[in-house]
Write an enzyme that holds these catalytic residues in place. Structure first.
Site, PDB file in Angstrom:
ATOM      1  N   ILE A   1     -20.762  11.756 -31.375  1.00  0.00           N
ATOM      2  CA  ILE A   1     -20.421  11.836 -30.010  1.00  0.00           C
ATOM      3  C   ILE A   1     -22.029  11.907 -29.258  1.00  0.00           C
ATOM      4  O   ILE A   1     -22.294  13.246 -29.445  1.00  0.00           O
ATOM      5  CB  ILE A   1     -19.435  12.499 -29.310  1.00  0.00           C
ATOM      6  N   PRO A   2     -22.787  11.108 -29.138  1.00  0.00           N
ATOM      7  CA  PRO A   2     -24.282  11.343 -28.816  1.00  0.00           C
ATOM      8  C   PRO A   2     -24.499  12.085 -27.427  1.00  0.00           C
ATOM      9  O   PRO A   2     -25.150  11.536 -26.535  1.00  0.00           O
ATOM     10  CB  PRO A   2     -24.862  10.160 -28.773  1.00  0.00           C
ATOM     11  N   CYS A   3     -24.124  13.448 -27.125  1.00  0.00           N
ATOM     12  CA  CYS A   3     -23.998  14.078 -26.164  1.00  0.00           C
ATOM     13  C   CYS A   3     -25.720  14.337 -25.777  1.00  0.00           C
ATOM     14  O   CYS A   3     -26.218  14.762 -24.774  1.00  0.00           O
ATOM     15  CB  CYS A   3     -23.432  15.370 -26.011  1.00  0.00           C
ATOM     16  N   HIS A   4     -26.675  14.335 -26.921  1.00  0.00           N
ATOM     17  CA  HIS A   4     -27.898  14.500 -26.697  1.00  0.00           C
ATOM     18  C   HIS A   4     -28.516  13.536 -26.125  1.00  0.00           C
ATOM     19  O   HIS A   4     -29.890  13.495 -25.554  1.00  0.00           O
ATOM     20  CB  HIS A   4     -28.550  14.889 -28.172  1.00  0.00           C
ATOM     21  N   ARG A   5     -27.990  12.245 -25.778  1.00  0.00           N
ATOM     22  CA  ARG A   5     -28.585  11.319 -25.078  1.00  0.00           C
ATOM     23  C   ARG A   5     -28.320  11.348 -23.311  1.00  0.00           C
ATOM     24  O   ARG A   5     -28.707  10.422 -22.872  1.00  0.00           O
ATOM     25  CB  ARG A   5     -27.902   9.811 -25.437  1.00  0.00           C
TER      26      ARG A   5
END
Length: 166
Positions: free
Chosen positions: A126-130
């Site tokens: 789940i790309p929270c880094h984006r």
């Protein structure tokens, strides 16, 4: 525990899906103890072959990247809405906390969105880094700003130039 391009991860899963993926910066037993305290009635069995195949699928090192990975999410309805919105952000793109709040129909909830993002148990998947600040700052990251920059840099090198959508 498996090596990835962004550091070691502790991966937990069941036959129903991946439950937890956390980057490790310290002894994995501390992280495992934290996961076990979240799931006091669960029985944990080490199955390196099973989790290795999942790690390879997640990080694209061996299996086709288009193979779906089933996730077993644990969170509030609000958190799950936020995480679903994150899953729609394409690799190489970045959005702001405000944009995620607007996407889920809660335009004044950017702080709550940040809290939900910080509760993400499935780092990288789940790309929270984006998600970045609306003024372009990197904001926080549960596994460190340097790792966030590294992941974003890797995505930029492997996809079209990163685009900030504001």
């Amino acid at each position: 525990v498996h090596a990835t391009p962004f550091g070691d991860v502790l991966l937990t899963a069941t036959e129903r899906g991946v439950m937890d993926l956390r980057f490790l910066d310290h002894d994995p037993s501390d992280t495992l103890a934290e996961i076990k305290s979240d799931l006091p009635n669960a029985r944990f069995i080490q199955d390196i072959a099973f989790t290795k195949s999942l790690a390879e699928a997640i990080f694209g090192t061996m299996l086709p990247q288009n193979k779906p990975i089933t996730l077993l999410l644990r969170g509030t309805n609000f958190q799950i809405k936020v995480w679903e919105a994150l899953l729609k952000i394409p690799s190489g793109k970045m959005v702001s906390y405000d944009q995620i709040a607007a996407t889920i129909g809660q335009p004044n909830a950017s702080r709550a969105v940040g809290t939900a993002i910080g509760s993400n148990r499935l780092g990288y998947i789940i790309p929270c880094h984006r998600v970045i600040q609306k003024m372009g700052g990197f904001g926080g990251y549960r596994w460190g700003i340097q790792r966030k920059k590294t992941i974003l840099g890797w995505e930029a090198a492997h996809h079209a130039a990163p685009e900030i959508i504001l």
